[in-house]
Scaffold this active site. Structure first.
Site, PDB file in Angstrom:
ATOM      1  CD  GLU A 167      37.997  28.644  34.684  1.00  0.00           C
ATOM      2  OE1 GLU A 167      38.205  29.528  35.529  1.00  0.00           O
ATOM      3  OE2 GLU A 167      36.947  28.548  34.042  1.00  0.00           O
ATOM      4  CD  GLU A 371      33.627  25.698  34.508  1.00  0.00           C
ATOM      5  OE1 GLU A 371      33.483  26.940  34.587  1.00  0.00           O
ATOM      6  OE2 GLU A 371      34.380  25.051  35.237  1.00  0.00           O
TER       7      GLU A 371
HETATM    8  C1  GCO Z   1      35.330  29.365  36.692  1.00  0.00           C
HETATM    9  C2  GCO Z   1      35.128  28.112  37.408  1.00  0.00           C
HETATM   10  C3  GCO Z   1      33.740  27.940  37.951  1.00  0.00           C
HETATM   11  C4  GCO Z   1      32.910  29.179  38.089  1.00  0.00           C
HETATM   12  C5  GCO Z   1      32.238  29.543  36.805  1.00  0.00           C
HETATM   13  C6  GCO Z   1      31.414  30.805  36.881  1.00  0.00           C
HETATM   14  O1  GCO Z   1      35.264  29.385  35.477  1.00  0.00           O
HETATM   15  O2  GCO Z   1      35.563  30.385  37.326  1.00  0.00           O
HETATM   16  O3  GCO Z   1      35.539  27.029  36.711  1.00  0.00           O
HETATM   17  O4  GCO Z   1      34.033  27.358  39.165  1.00  0.00           O
HETATM   18  O5  GCO Z   1      31.962  29.033  39.077  1.00  0.00           O
HETATM   19  O6  GCO Z   1      33.174  29.720  35.827  1.00  0.00           O
HETATM   20  O7  GCO Z   1      32.206  31.901  37.166  1.00  0.00           O
END
Ligand code: GCO
Length: 465
Positions: A167, A371
Site C-alpha cells: 500500500e 487483504e
Molecule cells: C492497511 C494495511 C493493514 C491494515 C488493514 C486494516 O490496509 O491499512 O495493510 O495493515 O491493518 O488494512 O485497516
C-alpha cells in the site's frame, strides 16, 4: 451443496504485518522503526497505544502457527521488519533478525503452510528518517533494494513468494502532508503537494529496484507481486453508461492514476498528471522502466469502495470540468463496519478485479486479494466466546463477489483474510479488532472467534458456506 465452489487450486490464506503483531521491538538487535517513534509521541495513536508488545508474536509464533494449521489455511502472508534485518537501514546485517524469520518460516513449512513474505509494510528504519527523511529521498529506494537483496539471498532457500511493498499511498500520501499533521509515520509536514507526490514516486522506484533485486538474489524460481490498495469505483447499477462512468472515474482517483497505472503499465495516467499540474513528481529518464518491472501477480487490498454514476453535466469534485460521471456520497444510514471508512460494498472485490483487467488493461496478470476483512466491536460473552456474526456476514458477501469474478474468467488465484488475529491497527491502536482470533492483550490469550470456525468450514469445503 456445490454452490459458490472455488477452483481446486484456490489459495485460502490469512494476512498480518510485522509491526502490528510482533512486539519485541528492542530485542535481538532490532532498532526503532518510524512507527516506534511516531506511536511513542503522545496524541498520535488512539489511547497512546504502541506496537512495543502488540500480540507478542515474536515469542508466540509457534502457538500462532499451530492455530493457523487448525484453521486449515495453506497460505500465510506476513511481513518482514527491515529494522530487524538491517537495524540502521543500511550497512550492517543483524544475523539475529534473519534467524527469527528463518525459525518462523521453518515452522510454517512444518505445518504445510506456504509463506508469502511482504518486504515492506511501513516499518522503515528510523535511522534513515534521521539521515535523509525516508521516502522524501531517492536514497530510500536504493537502500530498500540493498536490504531486499541481502534478505532474499539469505531466506530465498525457504521463501519463493515475495510481495515487495504494501500500500504505497498509506506510507506516503498519508504520512507526508501540507498544512496538516499526517495520520501515519513518520508524520512529516512538507511545503508542497509535489513533495508528497515525490514520496510515492520514490516508493514506486523502490518497488521496481526491489523486483530486480529479488530476481537477481533468489536461488530458485520465485513469484513477485506488488500489493496495492486501489480506490475501487463501483457503478451504482451495471448499465453500460454507469460502467463507463466507473471506468473513467477509476483513472482519476489519485492512487489509481498515480500508482497502479505506472506500476502495471509504465505510465502515470495522462489525465491525472494533467490535473496535478505543478504538483506532479519529477520523473527522471529511466524511472518508468524501473518502476514497470515484469511481476507475476498483483495483490489487491480491498475493504470498501465508492459508488459512481454517469451524469452528463456533473462537475468533477476537484476540477472545473464536466467529466460525465459523479462520485456518490454515502447516505447517513449506509451500513458500515466498526471503522469510519469501512462502508460495506461487497461488489468492490469484483470491480477491483475487473478494473485491473479492463480499465488498467492487465487481463493477463494473475491476482490475489492480499487483504480483505473488517473491524468489529467484538465482545467475549459469558461463555468465553466471541460470536462475531457481523464479520461472518461481511466475509460471506465479499467471498461471493470474488466467486463472481472467477466465474466470469478473471484470474483470481487466492484470498488472504485480514487479519489472522487482532492487532495494532495503526493510529487506531488496539481499539479496532480485525482478527479471526481474539487477543486478550492483558494475558496474551488467543481465542478463536465464530468467524474462525466459519472460515475453517469454507476452506475445508472450498466454497462459501
Ligand atoms: C492497511 C494495511 C493493514 C491494515 C488493514 C486494516 O490496509 O491499512 O495493510 O495493515 O491493518 O488494512 O485497516
Amino acid at each position: 451443496m456445490n454452490s459458490y465452489k472455488f477452483p481446486d487450486d484456490f489459495m485460502w490464506g490469512v494476512a498480518t504485518s510485522s509491526y502490528q503483531i510482533e512486539g519485541a521491538t528492542t530485542e535481538a538487535g532490532r532498532k526503532p522503526s518510524v512507527w516506534d517513534t511516531f506511536s511513542a509521541n503522545p496524541g498520535k495513536v488512539l489511547h497512546d497505544d504502541t506496537g512495543a508488545v502488540a500480540c507478542d508474536h515474536y515469542h508466540r509464533y509457534e502457538t500462532d502457527i499451530k492455530l493457523m494449521a487448525q484453521l486449515g489455511v495453506k497460505h500465510y502472508r506476513f511481513s518482514i521488519a527491515w529494522p530487524r534485518i538491517i537495524p540502521e537501514g543500511r550497512g550492517k546485517v543483524n544475523e539475529a533478525g534473519i534467524d527469527f524469520y528463518r525459525r518462523l518460516v521453518d515452522c510454517l513449512h512444518q505445518h504445510n503452510i506456504t509463506p508469502h513474505a511482504t518486504l515492506f509494510h511501513w516499518d522503515s528504519p528510523q535511522a534513515l528518517e534521521d539521515l535523509y527523511g525516508s521516502w522524501r529521498s531517492r536514497e530510500m529506494a536504493k537502500d530498500f533494494a540493498d536490504y531486499v537483496s541481502t534478505l532474499v539471498s539469505m531466506l530465498g532457500d525457504r521463501i519463493t513468494n515475495w510481495m515487495t511493498i504494501n500500500e504505497i499511498p498509506c506510507f506516503t500520501h498519508l504520512a507526508y502532508a501540507v498544512n496538516s499533521d499526517p495520520l501515519h509515520a513518520p508524520g512529516t509536514r512538507v511545503e508542497t503537494q509535489k513533495e508528497v507526490w515525490q514520496t510515492s514516486h520514490n516508493a514506486l522506484l523502490a518497488h521496481g529496484l526491489a523486483t530486480q533485486a529479488i530476481r537477481a538474489a533468489s536461488p530458485s524460481n520465485c513469484f513477485i507481486s506488488l500489493v496495492d490498495n486501489i480506490s475501487v469505483t463501483v457503478p451504482i447499477s451495471e448499465t453500460p453508461e454507469n460502467i463507463k462512468a466507473a471506468q473513467q472515474a477509476f483513472h482519476l482517483c489519485e492512487q489509481n492514476g498515480g500508482i497502479i497505472f505506472p506500476a502495471l503499465t509504465g505510465a502515470y495516467s495522462p489525465a491525472l498528471l494533467e490535473s496535478l499540474g505543478n504538483a506532479a513528481p519529477d520523473i527522471q529518464s529511466g524511472d518508468l522502466e524501473i518502476i514497470h518491472q515484469p511481476i507475476d501477480s498483483i495483490g489487491l487490498n480491498i475493504y470498501s469502495g465508492t459508488y459512481v454514476q454517469a451524469r452528463d453535466n456533473a462537475i468533477h469534485p476537484y476540477r472545473d470540468r464536466q467529466p460525465g460521471y459523479e462520485f456518490l456520497s454515502f447516505p447517513v444510514g449506509y451500513p458500515k463496519m466498526y471503522m469510519p471508512w469501512l462502508n460495506i460494498i461487497p461488489e468492490s472485490i469484483y470491480w477491483g478485479i475487473r478494473h485491473i483487467g479492463e480499465t488498467v488493461g492487465r487481463k493477463d496478470l494473475p491476482l490475489f486479494i492480499s487483504e480483505s476483512g473488517c473491524a468489529a466491536q467484538d465482545q467475549v460473552n459469558h461463555q468465553d466466546k466471541v460470536i462475531d456474526t457481523d464479520r461472518i456476514m461481511y466475509l460471506r458477501q465479499y467471498f461471493k463477489a470474488a466467486h463472481r469474478a472467477i466465474s466470469e474468467g478473471y484470474p483470481l488465484k487466492g484470498y488472504f483474510v485480514w487479519s489472522f488475529m487482532d492487532n495494532f491497527e495503526w493510529s487506531y491502536g488496539y481499539d479496532h479488532r480485525f482478527g479471526l482470533v481474539y487477543i486478550d492483550y492483558q494475558t496474551q490469550q488467543r481465542l478463536p472467534k465464530a468467524s474462525f470456525d466459519w472460515y475453517r468450514q469454507c476452506i475445508s469445503q472450498n466454497r462459501v458456506v
